[in-house]
Design a protein around this motif. Structure first.
Motif, PDB file in Angstrom:
ATOM      1  N   ARG A 226       6.037 -11.831  69.465  1.00 13.69           N
ATOM      2  CA  ARG A 226       5.583 -11.808  70.735  1.00 13.69           C
ATOM      3  C   ARG A 226       4.099 -11.875  70.668  1.00 13.69           C
ATOM      4  O   ARG A 226       3.298 -11.923  71.679  1.00 13.69           O
ATOM      5  CB  ARG A 226       6.185 -10.906  71.825  1.00 13.69           C
ATOM      6  CG  ARG A 226       7.664 -11.050  71.990  1.00 13.69           C
ATOM      7  CD  ARG A 226       8.159 -12.312  72.869  1.00 13.69           C
ATOM      8  NE  ARG A 226       7.551 -12.216  74.232  1.00 13.69           N
ATOM      9  CZ  ARG A 226       8.109 -11.762  75.304  1.00 13.69           C
ATOM     10  NH1 ARG A 226       9.322 -11.075  75.253  1.00 13.69           N
ATOM     11  NH2 ARG A 226       7.512 -11.560  76.704  1.00 13.69           N
ATOM     12  N   MET A 227       3.558 -11.398  69.684  1.00 13.88           N
ATOM     13  CA  MET A 227       2.135 -11.022  69.454  1.00 13.88           C
ATOM     14  C   MET A 227       1.192 -12.540  69.421  1.00 13.88           C
ATOM     15  O   MET A 227       1.846 -13.341  68.864  1.00 13.88           O
ATOM     16  CB  MET A 227       1.750 -10.245  68.344  1.00 13.88           C
ATOM     17  CG  MET A 227       2.123  -8.589  68.628  1.00 13.88           C
ATOM     18  SD  MET A 227       1.766  -7.634  67.207  1.00 13.88           S
ATOM     19  CE  MET A 227       0.107  -7.847  66.991  1.00 13.88           C
ATOM     20  N   ASN A 228       0.038 -12.431  69.764  1.00 10.57           N
ATOM     21  CA  ASN A 228      -0.717 -13.461  69.748  1.00 10.57           C
ATOM     22  C   ASN A 228      -1.009 -13.825  68.142  1.00 10.57           C
ATOM     23  O   ASN A 228      -1.307 -12.722  67.314  1.00 10.57           O
ATOM     24  CB  ASN A 228      -1.931 -13.194  70.513  1.00 10.57           C
ATOM     25  CG  ASN A 228      -3.163 -14.285  70.254  1.00 10.57           C
ATOM     26  OD1 ASN A 228      -3.130 -15.215  69.408  1.00 10.57           O
ATOM     27  ND2 ASN A 228      -4.326 -14.354  70.843  1.00 10.57           N
ATOM     28  N   PRO A 229      -0.806 -14.966  67.619  1.00 12.31           N
ATOM     29  CA  PRO A 229      -0.852 -14.907  66.535  1.00 12.31           C
ATOM     30  C   PRO A 229      -2.338 -14.734  65.748  1.00 12.31           C
ATOM     31  O   PRO A 229      -2.584 -14.586  64.457  1.00 12.31           O
ATOM     32  CB  PRO A 229      -0.560 -16.697  65.946  1.00 12.31           C
ATOM     33  CG  PRO A 229       0.150 -17.076  67.073  1.00 12.31           C
ATOM     34  CD  PRO A 229      -0.405 -16.127  68.359  1.00 12.31           C
ATOM     35  N   ALA A 230      -3.277 -14.680  66.570  1.00 13.55           N
ATOM     36  CA  ALA A 230      -4.819 -14.317  65.944  1.00 13.55           C
ATOM     37  C   ALA A 230      -4.802 -12.977  66.199  1.00 13.55           C
ATOM     38  O   ALA A 230      -6.032 -12.417  66.050  1.00 13.55           O
ATOM     39  CB  ALA A 230      -5.704 -15.330  66.849  1.00 13.55           C
ATOM     40  N   ALA A 231      -3.712 -12.159  66.725  1.00 12.42           N
ATOM     41  CA  ALA A 231      -4.068 -10.653  67.099  1.00 12.42           C
ATOM     42  C   ALA A 231      -4.096  -9.798  65.607  1.00 12.42           C
ATOM     43  O   ALA A 231      -3.537 -10.378  64.710  1.00 12.42           O
ATOM     44  CB  ALA A 231      -3.125 -10.024  67.951  1.00 12.42           C
ATOM     45  N   ARG A 232      -4.539  -8.556  65.774  1.00 13.93           N
ATOM     46  CA  ARG A 232      -4.470  -7.702  64.554  1.00 13.93           C
ATOM     47  C   ARG A 232      -3.905  -6.386  65.091  1.00 13.93           C
ATOM     48  O   ARG A 232      -3.907  -6.114  66.249  1.00 13.93           O
ATOM     49  CB  ARG A 232      -5.682  -7.058  64.152  1.00 13.93           C
ATOM     50  CG  ARG A 232      -6.495  -8.118  63.250  1.00 13.93           C
ATOM     51  CD  ARG A 232      -7.123  -9.535  63.704  1.00 13.93           C
ATOM     52  NE  ARG A 232      -7.934 -10.262  62.929  1.00 13.93           N
ATOM     53  CZ  ARG A 232      -9.137 -10.865  63.284  1.00 13.93           C
ATOM     54  NH1 ARG A 232      -9.699 -10.516  64.421  1.00 13.93           N
ATOM     55  NH2 ARG A 232      -9.881 -11.544  62.682  1.00 13.93           N
ATOM     56  N   LEU A 233      -2.986  -5.924  64.216  1.00 10.24           N
ATOM     57  CA  LEU A 233      -2.207  -4.793  64.423  1.00 10.24           C
ATOM     58  C   LEU A 233      -3.052  -3.517  63.788  1.00 10.24           C
ATOM     59  O   LEU A 233      -3.129  -3.376  62.709  1.00 10.24           O
ATOM     60  CB  LEU A 233      -0.852  -4.946  64.106  1.00 10.24           C
ATOM     61  CG  LEU A 233       0.000  -3.637  64.209  1.00 10.24           C
ATOM     62  CD1 LEU A 233       0.304  -3.375  65.601  1.00 10.24           C
ATOM     63  CD2 LEU A 233       1.386  -3.558  63.466  1.00 10.24           C
ATOM     64  N   ILE A 234      -3.107  -2.364  64.330  1.00 12.16           N
ATOM     65  CA  ILE A 234      -3.782  -1.100  64.134  1.00 12.16           C
ATOM     66  C   ILE A 234      -2.873   0.071  64.346  1.00 12.16           C
ATOM     67  O   ILE A 234      -2.475   0.340  65.651  1.00 12.16           O
ATOM     68  CB  ILE A 234      -5.217  -0.836  64.562  1.00 12.16           C
ATOM     69  CG1 ILE A 234      -6.256  -2.136  64.374  1.00 12.16           C
ATOM     70  CG2 ILE A 234      -5.794   0.331  64.212  1.00 12.16           C
ATOM     71  CD1 ILE A 234      -7.539  -2.039  64.927  1.00 12.16           C
ATOM     72  N   ASN A 235      -2.318   0.616  63.145  1.00  8.43           N
ATOM     73  CA  ASN A 235      -1.478   1.858  63.238  1.00  8.43           C
ATOM     74  C   ASN A 235      -2.092   3.076  62.984  1.00  8.43           C
ATOM     75  O   ASN A 235      -2.508   3.401  61.750  1.00  8.43           O
ATOM     76  CB  ASN A 235      -0.152   1.631  62.671  1.00  8.43           C
ATOM     77  CG  ASN A 235       0.857   2.553  62.912  1.00  8.43           C
ATOM     78  OD1 ASN A 235       0.814   3.524  63.915  1.00  8.43           O
ATOM     79  ND2 ASN A 235       1.955   2.607  62.128  1.00  8.43           N
ATOM     80  N   VAL A 236      -2.515   4.002  63.912  1.00 14.15           N
ATOM     81  CA  VAL A 236      -3.162   5.251  63.651  1.00 14.15           C
ATOM     82  C   VAL A 236      -1.890   6.352  63.962  1.00 14.15           C
ATOM     83  O   VAL A 236      -2.294   7.348  64.106  1.00 14.15           O
ATOM     84  CB  VAL A 236      -4.329   5.346  64.101  1.00 14.15           C
ATOM     85  CG1 VAL A 236      -5.221   4.615  63.232  1.00 14.15           C
ATOM     86  CG2 VAL A 236      -4.278   5.198  65.609  1.00 14.15           C
ATOM     87  N   GLY A 237      -0.716   6.141  64.567  1.00 14.97           N
ATOM     88  CA  GLY A 237       0.100   6.936  64.963  1.00 14.97           C
ATOM     89  C   GLY A 237       0.948   7.451  63.929  1.00 14.97           C
ATOM     90  O   GLY A 237       0.798   8.460  63.405  1.00 14.97           O
ATOM     91  N   ARG A 238       2.169   7.044  63.724  1.00 12.16           N
ATOM     92  CA  ARG A 238       3.171   7.290  62.674  1.00 12.16           C
ATOM     93  C   ARG A 238       3.632   6.062  62.139  1.00 12.16           C
ATOM     94  O   ARG A 238       3.729   4.827  62.718  1.00 12.16           O
ATOM     95  CB  ARG A 238       4.571   8.167  63.272  1.00 12.16           C
ATOM     96  CG  ARG A 238       4.094   9.517  63.482  1.00 12.16           C
ATOM     97  CD  ARG A 238       3.881  10.286  62.169  1.00 12.16           C
ATOM     98  NE  ARG A 238       3.934  11.884  62.491  1.00 12.16           N
ATOM     99  CZ  ARG A 238       2.632  12.170  62.519  1.00 12.16           C
ATOM    100  NH1 ARG A 238       1.514  11.790  62.378  1.00 12.16           N
ATOM    101  NH2 ARG A 238       2.474  13.656  62.588  1.00 12.16           N
ATOM    102  N   GLY A 239       3.721   6.299  60.648  1.00  4.25           N
ATOM    103  CA  GLY A 239       4.315   4.824  60.046  1.00  4.25           C
ATOM    104  C   GLY A 239       5.719   4.296  60.539  1.00  4.25           C
ATOM    105  O   GLY A 239       5.812   3.103  60.320  1.00  4.25           O
ATOM    106  N   GLN A 240       6.423   5.145  61.114  1.00  4.66           N
ATOM    107  CA  GLN A 240       7.807   4.569  61.379  1.00  4.66           C
ATOM    108  C   GLN A 240       7.952   3.909  62.926  1.00  4.66           C
ATOM    109  O   GLN A 240       9.006   3.286  63.350  1.00  4.66           O
ATOM    110  CB  GLN A 240       8.913   5.851  61.614  1.00  4.66           C
ATOM    111  CG  GLN A 240       9.126   6.423  60.350  1.00  4.66           C
ATOM    112  CD  GLN A 240       8.220   7.575  59.879  1.00  4.66           C
ATOM    113  OE1 GLN A 240       7.229   7.553  60.469  1.00  4.66           O
ATOM    114  NE2 GLN A 240       8.873   8.605  58.938  1.00  4.66           N
ATOM    115  N   LEU A 241       6.538   4.110  63.409  1.00  3.29           N
ATOM    116  CA  LEU A 241       6.631   3.118  64.609  1.00  3.29           C
ATOM    117  C   LEU A 241       6.671   1.453  64.248  1.00  3.29           C
ATOM    118  O   LEU A 241       6.775   0.727  65.284  1.00  3.29           O
ATOM    119  CB  LEU A 241       5.114   3.232  65.353  1.00  3.29           C
ATOM    120  CG  LEU A 241       4.781   4.554  65.881  1.00  3.29           C
ATOM    121  CD1 LEU A 241       3.266   4.657  66.430  1.00  3.29           C
ATOM    122  CD2 LEU A 241       5.696   5.242  66.856  1.00  3.29           C
ATOM    123  N   VAL A 242       6.561   1.207  63.104  1.00  2.00           N
ATOM    124  CA  VAL A 242       6.404  -0.200  62.569  1.00  2.00           C
ATOM    125  C   VAL A 242       7.553  -0.284  61.550  1.00  2.00           C
ATOM    126  O   VAL A 242       7.832   0.373  60.603  1.00  2.00           O
ATOM    127  CB  VAL A 242       4.879  -0.563  61.937  1.00  2.00           C
ATOM    128  CG1 VAL A 242       5.128  -1.879  61.472  1.00  2.00           C
ATOM    129  CG2 VAL A 242       3.865  -0.372  62.789  1.00  2.00           C
TER     130      VAL A 242
END
Length: 339
Positions: A226-242
């Motif tokens: 569902r994400m925009n193909p031009a989008a970037r994902l940034i995870n600074v929470g917990r690894g298991q969120l992804v």
């Protein structure tokens, strides 16, 4: 109900689970209590009769196995914002109060996220790679002013991120447990059950949510689709969120433009992980909140709470053990005296 101060001459007994780096400035706590520092192998024998536990080694998973059958300390404080490692059934069901280190990491993480957004927009990783190769290759870069950021997690860290990104010109919205239409930091907060709809509109998706059963692998193949193909994902929470395998597949297929990951399901990240070699991925070793002096701040927060504990005052950052985080507006809690 307040527990009242300890009797004169009877300081509380506090166990500190230490790691390789001892807590700096712990001497201030030693003036308030009888402090015993132990490593994981001695934790089980140190806990019986302890009034409080300071989880300085917040990476440790040893507490569940070491927890006394008759119940553990009245109060457990962890030197991190996340408490998912602590929430085993005996602790959750018992009367032990849990507090965390909320507030220490908010601004450093927000600064780190802004740095990552700029790194993507201005292709700083590409510039460094080309410099290493001594190659002169002109490129155009992106503007961040007007870009859309979705911050999943509307606690103090998420709010600090929203303020930083908004100040830099991004249009920020949030995703959290409760929908709001006029939030002071986010403007619009989407309910988590509508996360997939919100993902479609974002240029940057920032994960700053606590790890709970509801948020585990919140970014999976369905969410990434569902994400925009031009989008970037940034995870600074917990690894298991992804769901990391799903993310790798999406990055390889170009369904997501890039990812910056500071946390991982298993840490340290294995050298064999394909994430290391992807040119559109920034890997950092769980360091987004660790600005100079962070260990001292953690000990000062614990010592302040210990002073409150000793003198029967309200404790800071009391965690709702059912939810897994500090609930806004939650009533103050006090540690009851032992039997």
């Amino acid at each position: 109900m307040e527990h009242g101060p300890h009797a004169p001459g009877e300081p509380p007994r506090v166990v500190v689970l230490r790691g390789d780096v001892p807590p700096p400035g712990i001497q201030a706590a030693e003036r308030l209590a009888h402090v015993v520092q132990v490593r994981e192998t001695r934790l089980a024998e140190a806990l019986p009769g302890a009034d409080a536990l300071f989880m300085w080694d917040f990476w440790s998973d040893a507490l569940a196995a070491a927890w006394p059958p008759e119940g553990g300390p009245r109060w457990v404080h962890i030197a991190s914002a996340g408490v998912d490692r602590l929430l085993f059934p005996a602790l959750v069901e018992g009367n032990t109060i849990v507090t965390n280190s909320r507030g220490v990491f908010d601004e450093p993480i927000a600064e780190y996220v802004l740095g990552l957004v700029l790194a993507f927009a201005k292709d700083l990783p590409g510039t460094v790679r080309l410099q290493d190769e001594r190659r002169w290759r002109h490129r155009e870069t992106e503007r961040i002013t007007g870009a859309r950021a979705l911050v999943a997690g509307t606690g103090p860290i998420g709010r600090a991120i929203a303020r930083r990104l908004s100040a830099a010109g991004l249009r920020v919205s949030g995703a959290g447990r409760t929908a709001r239409a006029a939030d002071p930091e986010f403007g619009v907060v989407h309910p988590m059950e509508r996360l997939h709809d919100a993902l479609e509109e974002a240029d940057y998706v920032v994960l700053a949510a606590p790890l709970t059963p509801e948020t585990r692998e919140m970014i999976d193949a369905a969410a990434l689709a569902r994400m925009n193909p031009a989008a970037r994902l940034i995870n600074v929470g917990r690894g298991q969120l992804v769901a990391e395998d799903d993310l790798v597949d999406a990055l390889r297929a170009g369904r997501v433009a890039g990812a910056a990951l500071d946390v991982f399901a298993d840490e340290p990240l294995a050298p064999s992980s394909p994430l290391w070699g992807m040119p559109n991925v920034i890997v950092s070793p769980h360091m987004s909140g660790d600005a100079v002096g962070w260990r001292d701040e953690l000990v000062r927060l614990f010592t302040d709470n210990l002073d409150r504990f000793v003198h029967g005052r309200e404790l800071r950052n009391v965690v709702d053990k059912r939810l897994g985080y500090v609930r806004p507006g939650a009533p103050v809690q006090y540690a009851e005296p032992r039997g």
